[in-house]
Design a protein around this motif. Structure first.
Motif, short mmCIF file in Angstrom:
data_model
loop_
_atom_site.label_atom_id
_atom_site.label_comp_id
_atom_site.label_asym_id
_atom_site.label_seq_id
_atom_site.Cartn_x
_atom_site.Cartn_y
_atom_site.Cartn_z
N LEU A 205 0.73 -1.41 0.02
CA LEU A 205 -0.14 0.10 0.02
C LEU A 205 0.69 1.44 0.00
O LEU A 205 0.51 2.52 0.14
N LEU A 206 2.24 1.07 -0.01
CA LEU A 206 3.09 2.29 0.03
C LEU A 206 2.94 3.40 -0.97
O LEU A 206 2.64 4.58 -0.90
N GLU A 207 3.25 2.74 -2.26
CA GLU A 207 3.14 3.80 -3.27
C GLU A 207 1.84 4.42 -3.49
O GLU A 207 1.58 5.61 -3.96
N ARG A 208 0.91 3.65 -3.18
CA ARG A 208 -0.63 4.14 -3.34
C ARG A 208 -0.72 5.33 -2.56
O ARG A 208 -1.37 6.37 -2.83
N GLN A 209 -0.40 5.41 -1.42
CA GLN A 209 -0.26 6.38 -0.51
C GLN A 209 0.51 7.61 -0.66
O GLN A 209 0.07 8.84 -0.88
N ARG A 210 1.78 7.37 -1.52
CA ARG A 210 2.62 8.51 -1.60
C ARG A 210 2.02 9.02 -3.01
O ARG A 210 2.28 10.32 -3.18
N ALA A 211 1.13 8.48 -3.68
CA ALA A 211 0.58 9.25 -5.14
C ALA A 211 -0.44 10.05 -4.69
O ALA A 211 -0.75 11.03 -5.37
N PHE A 212 -0.88 10.32 -3.40
CA PHE A 212 -1.89 11.30 -2.85
C PHE A 212 -0.97 12.62 -2.82
O PHE A 212 -1.77 13.57 -2.86
N ARG A 213 0.32 12.75 -3.13
CA ARG A 213 0.90 14.07 -2.68
C ARG A 213 0.78 14.75 -4.12
O ARG A 213 1.79 14.53 -5.08
N GLN A 214 0.00 15.43 -4.32
CA GLN A 214 -0.26 16.30 -5.36
C GLN A 214 -0.58 17.69 -5.16
O GLN A 214 -0.76 18.05 -3.92
N ALA A 215 -0.41 18.67 -6.05
CA ALA A 215 -0.37 20.12 -5.67
C ALA A 215 -1.91 20.42 -5.43
O ALA A 215 -2.78 19.69 -5.78
N SER A 216 -2.04 21.47 -4.29
CA SER A 216 -1.05 22.33 -3.95
C SER A 216 -0.37 21.87 -2.51
O SER A 216 0.62 22.24 -1.98
N GLY A 217 -1.04 20.56 -2.09
CA GLY A 217 -0.35 20.08 -0.82
C GLY A 217 -1.16 18.87 -0.47
O GLY A 217 -2.40 18.66 -0.98
N LEU A 218 -0.86 18.28 0.58
CA LEU A 218 -1.27 16.89 1.15
C LEU A 218 -1.45 17.16 2.72
O LEU A 218 -0.25 17.24 3.29
N VAL A 219 -2.63 16.75 3.41
CA VAL A 219 -2.73 16.49 4.69
C VAL A 219 -2.80 15.15 4.99
O VAL A 219 -3.83 14.38 4.32
N THR A 220 -2.14 14.25 5.80
CA THR A 220 -2.28 12.94 5.85
C THR A 220 -2.45 12.44 7.46
O THR A 220 -2.03 13.15 8.18
N ASP A 221 -3.33 11.64 7.49
CA ASP A 221 -3.93 11.13 8.73
C ASP A 221 -3.49 9.53 8.77
O ASP A 221 -3.85 8.77 8.03
N GLY A 222 -2.80 9.26 9.85
CA GLY A 222 -2.15 7.78 9.94
C GLY A 222 -1.40 7.60 11.22
O GLY A 222 -1.89 8.05 12.39
N ARG A 223 -0.61 6.34 11.19
CA ARG A 223 0.34 6.06 12.06
C ARG A 223 1.80 6.12 11.73
O ARG A 223 2.81 6.32 12.69
N ASP A 224 1.99 6.18 10.56
CA ASP A 224 3.38 6.18 10.27
C ASP A 224 3.83 6.73 9.11
O ASP A 224 4.66 7.04 8.23
#
Ligand code: DC
Length: 227
Positions: free
Chosen positions: A114-133
């Motif tokens: 699931l790693l790359e799938r999560q990194r793909a959310f990094r898109q302009a203008s920015g990203l706020v992420t909610d998780g554990r790691d």
């Protein structure tokens, strides 16, 4: 080349307010939002649906790779989560799926899938992420990392109220027990355990309401010159 798209990571156990705060922050900044826990929840829900047992790691990895998850955001609030054609918004929040997501997320191969799938959310203008790691593993270069904590009794009380308001029949001692078990599993797993990144700012929300927490978080965002 460093990724110039800013990320704010918000990690911590459940019941700290991090889900609500992440969404408020993404809305305020006009940034994207990643609910990483929902990915593990949708995977757990799919495994249960397809009767894949939690010790069949290879099968779980295949499910993770094939997973189609669609998030709809309405007025800044995560309004619907679909897995394929099925609306799983409520189904992934049941106590059963909650515990299952904690069990399968302890598996390194599942996390890898699931790693790359999560990194793909990094898109302009920015990203706020909610998780554990988010701050430790997925976005170690994030310019602002927050780690939210709160007293377990208070977190259990919040979670109890949340489940009740969704019409899920629970009692407080059971919620506290499940929360403690999940925290222990999330904190003690070998891969990407729940812990603050060395450069994370700790925010204890035990005595704070959502508005007070949000104001504190906005101050950190300004201190970091992200707005
Ligand atoms: O944040 P949540 O309660 O929706 O997360 C459900 C489970 O998923 C949690 O018990 C542990 C796991 N999880 C994880 O291992 N890593 C993440 N980044 C997010 C959630």
């Amino acid at each position: 080349m460093p990724n110039m798209i800013p990320v704010i990571t918000i990690d911590g156990p459940s019941g700290t307010g991090k889900g609500t705060i992440s969404q408020m922050l993404a809305k305020q900044l006009g940034w994207h939002y990643l609910d990483s826990g929902a990915l593990y929840r949708v995977l757990a829900w799919t495994a249960i649906e397809q009767q894949v047992s939690f010790d069949q790691d290879e099968q779980l990895v295949i499910l993770a790779q094939q997973l189609t998850v669609e998030f709809s955001v309405n007025n800044g609030i995560e309004s619907q989560i679909k897995c394929g054609l099925t609306d799983v918004t409520a189904a992934i929040r049941t106590p059963e799926v909650t515990q299952a997501s904690s069990i399968i997320s302890a598996k390194p191969l599942v996390r890898q899938a699931l790693l790359e799938r999560q990194r793909a959310f990094r898109q302009a203008s920015g990203l706020v992420t909610d998780g554990r790691d988010m701050g430790t593993v997925i976005f170690p270069d994030a310019p602002l990392k927050l780690f939210m904590t709160a007293d377990p009794d208070e977190r259990a009380r919040r979670r109890y109220n949340e489940l009740k308001s969704k019409g899920i029949d629970v009692n407080l001692p059971t919620v506290l027990d499940a929360l403690n078990k999940r925290d222990t599993r999330d904190e003690e797993r070998a891969t990407a355990p729940l812990k603050p990144a060395v450069d994370a700012i700790l925010i204890d929300t035990t005595a704070l309401n959502i508005e007070e927490t949000f104001q504190l978080v906005m101050q950190k965002v300004r201190d970091q010159h992200l707005i």
